[in-house]
Enzyme design. Structure first.
Site, PDB file in Angstrom:
ATOM      1  N   ASP A  97      30.202  21.453 -39.918  1.00 23.11           N
ATOM      2  CA  ASP A  97      30.626  22.842 -39.694  1.00 23.11           C
ATOM      3  C   ASP A  97      30.431  23.686 -40.946  1.00 23.11           C
ATOM      4  OD1 ASP A  97      32.614  21.249 -40.948  1.00 23.11           O
ATOM      5  OD2 ASP A  97      34.099  22.823 -40.610  1.00 23.11           O
ATOM      6  N   GLU A  98      30.393  24.990 -40.736  1.00 20.97           N
ATOM      7  CA  GLU A  98      30.510  26.002 -41.791  1.00 20.97           C
ATOM      8  C   GLU A  98      29.667  25.662 -43.033  1.00 20.97           C
ATOM      9  OE1 GLU A  98      34.913  27.731 -40.821  1.00 20.97           O
ATOM     10  OE2 GLU A  98      34.880  25.963 -42.097  1.00 20.97           O
TER      11      GLU A  98
ATOM     12  N   ASP B 188      47.602  24.562 -36.848  1.00 22.02           N
ATOM     13  CA  ASP B 188      47.959  25.285 -38.080  1.00 22.02           C
ATOM     14  C   ASP B 188      48.270  26.748 -37.769  1.00 22.02           C
ATOM     15  OD1 ASP B 188      45.249  25.626 -37.442  1.00 22.02           O
ATOM     16  OD2 ASP B 188      44.640  25.939 -39.524  1.00 22.02           O
TER      17      ASP B 188
ATOM     18  N   TYR C 288      44.557  24.397 -32.276  1.00 19.90           N
ATOM     19  CA  TYR C 288      44.660  24.424 -33.740  1.00 19.90           C
ATOM     20  C   TYR C 288      46.136  24.601 -34.119  1.00 19.90           C
ATOM     21  CZ  TYR C 288      39.883  24.062 -35.439  1.00 19.90           C
ATOM     22  OH  TYR C 288      38.653  23.579 -35.794  1.00 19.90           O
TER      23      TYR C 288
ATOM     24  N   ARG D 254      42.975  19.391 -48.209  1.00 14.14           N
ATOM     25  CA  ARG D 254      43.618  20.624 -48.710  1.00 14.14           C
ATOM     26  C   ARG D 254      44.988  20.258 -49.284  1.00 14.14           C
ATOM     27  NH1 ARG D 254      40.230  22.269 -44.552  1.00 14.14           N
ATOM     28  NH2 ARG D 254      38.543  23.504 -45.470  1.00 14.14           N
TER      29      ARG D 254
ATOM     30  N   HIS E 210      31.111  22.072 -47.080  1.00 11.91           N
ATOM     31  CA  HIS E 210      32.452  21.627 -47.490  1.00 11.91           C
ATOM     32  C   HIS E 210      32.360  20.425 -48.434  1.00 11.91           C
ATOM     33  CE1 HIS E 210      34.852  24.372 -45.118  1.00 11.91           C
ATOM     34  NE2 HIS E 210      34.146  24.105 -44.041  1.00 11.91           N
TER      35      HIS E 210
ATOM     36  N   TRP F 143      44.950  21.467 -39.820  1.00  9.45           N
ATOM     37  CA  TRP F 143      44.377  21.819 -41.125  1.00  9.45           C
ATOM     38  C   TRP F 143      45.537  22.159 -42.044  1.00  9.45           C
ATOM     39  CZ3 TRP F 143      39.486  20.529 -41.322  1.00  9.45           C
ATOM     40  CH2 TRP F 143      38.719  20.551 -40.161  1.00  9.45           C
ATOM     41  N   THR F 144      45.389  21.815 -43.334  1.00  7.92           N
ATOM     42  CA  THR F 144      46.603  21.847 -44.168  1.00  7.92           C
ATOM     43  C   THR F 144      46.531  22.776 -45.382  1.00  7.92           C
ATOM     44  OG1 THR F 144      45.841  19.892 -45.367  1.00  7.92           O
ATOM     45  CG2 THR F 144      47.270  19.509 -43.463  1.00  7.92           C
TER      46      THR F 144
ATOM     47  N   ASP G 133      36.640  17.296 -48.451  1.00  7.27           N
ATOM     48  CA  ASP G 133      36.406  18.731 -48.283  1.00  7.27           C
ATOM     49  C   ASP G 133      36.262  19.343 -49.671  1.00  7.27           C
ATOM     50  OD1 ASP G 133      36.393  21.443 -47.110  1.00  7.27           O
ATOM     51  OD2 ASP G 133      37.178  20.420 -45.344  1.00  7.27           O
TER      52      ASP G 133
END
Ligand code: ACM
Length: 545
Positions: free
Chosen positions: A340-341, A434, A432, A162, A262, A481-482, A191
């Site tokens: 994931d996701e 973030d 987390y 990110r 992702h 996470w950025t 990602d």
């Protein structure tokens, strides 16, 4: 009289307890303050058992040079005024390889590890006993410390997709992990918003996949788009340099190559990886796009995207080739494959996927994800590597040897441990980083509220696990996470002091953990952050909820 005696004895007891504690984070297993002190000056020498201690000796000297302006000579023997660094020898492997003892007397500092890693951690404790003011004369208390970690896996993840962080920052991050006895760096390298690792066989991954044509501004869906081309990746030489830098600090680097979701950046580079290579990339809803919107593109906003890897032979060959190069770069036992996701919409409308589900006798698209992940696991295992995936890899059936990283709370970790699979705890509700660490955060963050005390309160072993099951918990990890972390100063601000709390969660025995005591030690640690030139959030009294 009796009451007086009780009070008197309590005072003595309290005083004794106060004297037996040292201001070290993570809190050691056993630490006793002795009478006397030792002073490190440029005349002090280092006595190392062998060249195998070079990494630890070099870390000590680099630290002294950087923060105090002098370094020490290494000699074969000394009678006094020395720091000895050594490792015990064992006939069979020690029970606690990261254990060390640190004994400081008027004459010498003696560090002895049960492995070279153990002596390195002994050094980290010594460094925290040094004064925080720059000086040529560093007085430290006489102590006897015996210490070892509660968990073998103590991790921190950094998302460089990110936002990209250069080699210098990665090295600083690794230094900070080492100073906290954290032994695993999980590097989130791919990602939707950028592919960040050079793969020689697929040059378009970095030529195309490492750049996006703009980034949304403000909090999702954003106020606009900055329209700036944003690029960055690590060459294989840089990766090797970082892996070695980490190894010199007893840190293992675990790379993450996200699949099957992702994957927009890879698909932008090689559209055949998608089940619909001719369909243009769909931007996230309600966001503003910049530049070319025909064909496949690297995403410019955050979220979860439907265009994912198609589970066909082209994709498997591609991923195996990529993993071959990744395996050659990273000596780690583990490779993280994400998992994931992964939305199932593309697979639902793909005739190829629907046929594959029938042909392989799978239940549905979740079964297809499990088939995908299990094929990758088999490949990794055939190369001598073990696979880690986010907890979605439980859905549709867990790959036989997989380690599960529990992020959607602790549920996935509990379920995996009950299925006799190894687990790394990284629940978003506790770890987390973030999320906001104060009620009135004035910079843009993703949301959520995670004050220091909540991180500190985390116990990686859930009550739901019995004595047979809790051994599957390898340890814990904090994730950064950025999406909203665009630069090193902000990354540090989000990490500290919460990463320091994580170190105690992972290392210290439960009975040595104490929030009030930790607060006192962390206040001292702030001065050390200042010495290190690290940004941090400076308040300790944010409410727990
Ligand atoms: C995750 O936060 N999607 C693992």
């Amino acid at each position: 009289m009796q009451r007086f005696l009780t009070i008197f004895l309590s005072c003595i007891l309290l005083q004794t307890r106060a004297q037996t504690s040292v201001s070290v984070i993570p809190a050691p297993v056993k630490a006793e303050i002795k009478t006397g002190s030792f002073t490190i000056t440029s005349q002090t020498v280092i006595v190392a058992d062998s060249n195998e201690e070079n990494a630890t000796v070099n870390f000590l000297n680099a630290y002294l040079q950087k923060y105090y302006g002098f370094s020490l000579r290494t000699v074969k023997q000394a009678a006094t005024n020395f720091i000895s660094i050594g490792t015990r020898t064992f006939i069979k492997a020690p029970d606690r390889p990261e254990r060390y003892t640190l004994v400081i007397s008027n004459k010498a500092v003696q560090i002895k590890g049960d492995s070279h890693g153990g002596s390195f951690y002994g050094l980290q404790t010594l460094l925290q006993l040094l004064p925080v003011q720059k000086s040529g004369s560093l007085k430290i208390p006489a102590v006897a410390i015996e210490d070892y970690p509660r968990f073998g896996y103590r991790g921190a993840m950094l998302d460089v997709s990110r936002h990209f962080f250069d080699v210098d920052f990665i090295k600083k991050y690794l230094d900070l992990l080492a100073l906290h006895k954290i032994n695993t760096f999980h590097w989130h390298l791919t990602d939707d918003q950028g592919w960040r690792i050079e793969i020689k066989k697929y040059p378009r991954l970095t030529e195309v996949g490492s750049c996006r044509n703009g980034t949304i501004t403000g909090r999702f869906p954003g106020k606009g788009n900055d329209g700036d081309k944003y690029c960055g990746y690590y060459t294989q030489d840089q990766i090797r340099e970082i892996v070695q830098y980490a190894a010199n600090r007893f840190i293992t680097v675990i790379p993450e190559i996200e699949l099957p979701g992702h994957s927009s950046a890879a698909i932008a580079a090689y559209p055949q990886l998608s089940c619909f290579p001719d369909e243009p990339t769909k931007p996230a809803k309600r966001t503003i796009w910049h530049g070319d919107s025909t064909g496949k593109n690297v995403q410019q906003a955050w979220g979860v995207f439907e265009d994912v890897y198609c589970p066909g032979e082209y994709t498997f060959n591609f991923l195996q080739d990529v993993l071959d190069e990744v395996i050659a770069l990273f000596p780690s036992k583990y490779i993280h494959i994400g998992g994931d996701e992964c939305p199932k919409e593309a697979w639902k409308r793909s005739a190829f996927c629907q046929n594959l589900i029938k042909e392989k006798n799978l239940k549905d698209e979740h079964g297809l994800q499990s088939y995908f992940v299990q094929r990758i696991e088999k490949y990794l295992n055939s190369k001598g590597k073990a696979m880690i995936g986010w907890d979605e890899i439980l859905e549709g059936g867990l790959a036989p040897n997989a380690t599960v990283m529990s992020w959607r709370g602790e549920k996935g970790g509990i379920e995996a441990a009950k299925q006799k699979h190894d687990v790394i705890m990284t629940p978003n509700s506790y770890l987390y980083l973030d999320h906001s660490q104060c009620k009135n955060e004035d910079s843009v963050v993703i949301g959520g509220y995670l004050p220091l005390q909540k991180v500190y309160s985390f116990n990686p072993v859930p009550n739901e696990l019995n004595a047979h099951e809790y051994h599957y918990i390898l340890g814990a990890q904090a994730n950064l996470w950025t999406e909203y972390i665009t630069n090193p100063a902000k990354a540090e601000y989000m990490l500290f002091p919460r990463l320091t709390a994580l170190s105690e969660v992972c290392w210290s025995p439960v009975q040595n953990k104490n929030w009030e005591g930790f607060k006192k030690r962390i206040a001292k640690q702030f001065k050390r952050y200042d010495l290190w030139g690290v940004h941090y959030y400076p308040k300790l009294d944010e409410p727990l909820k």
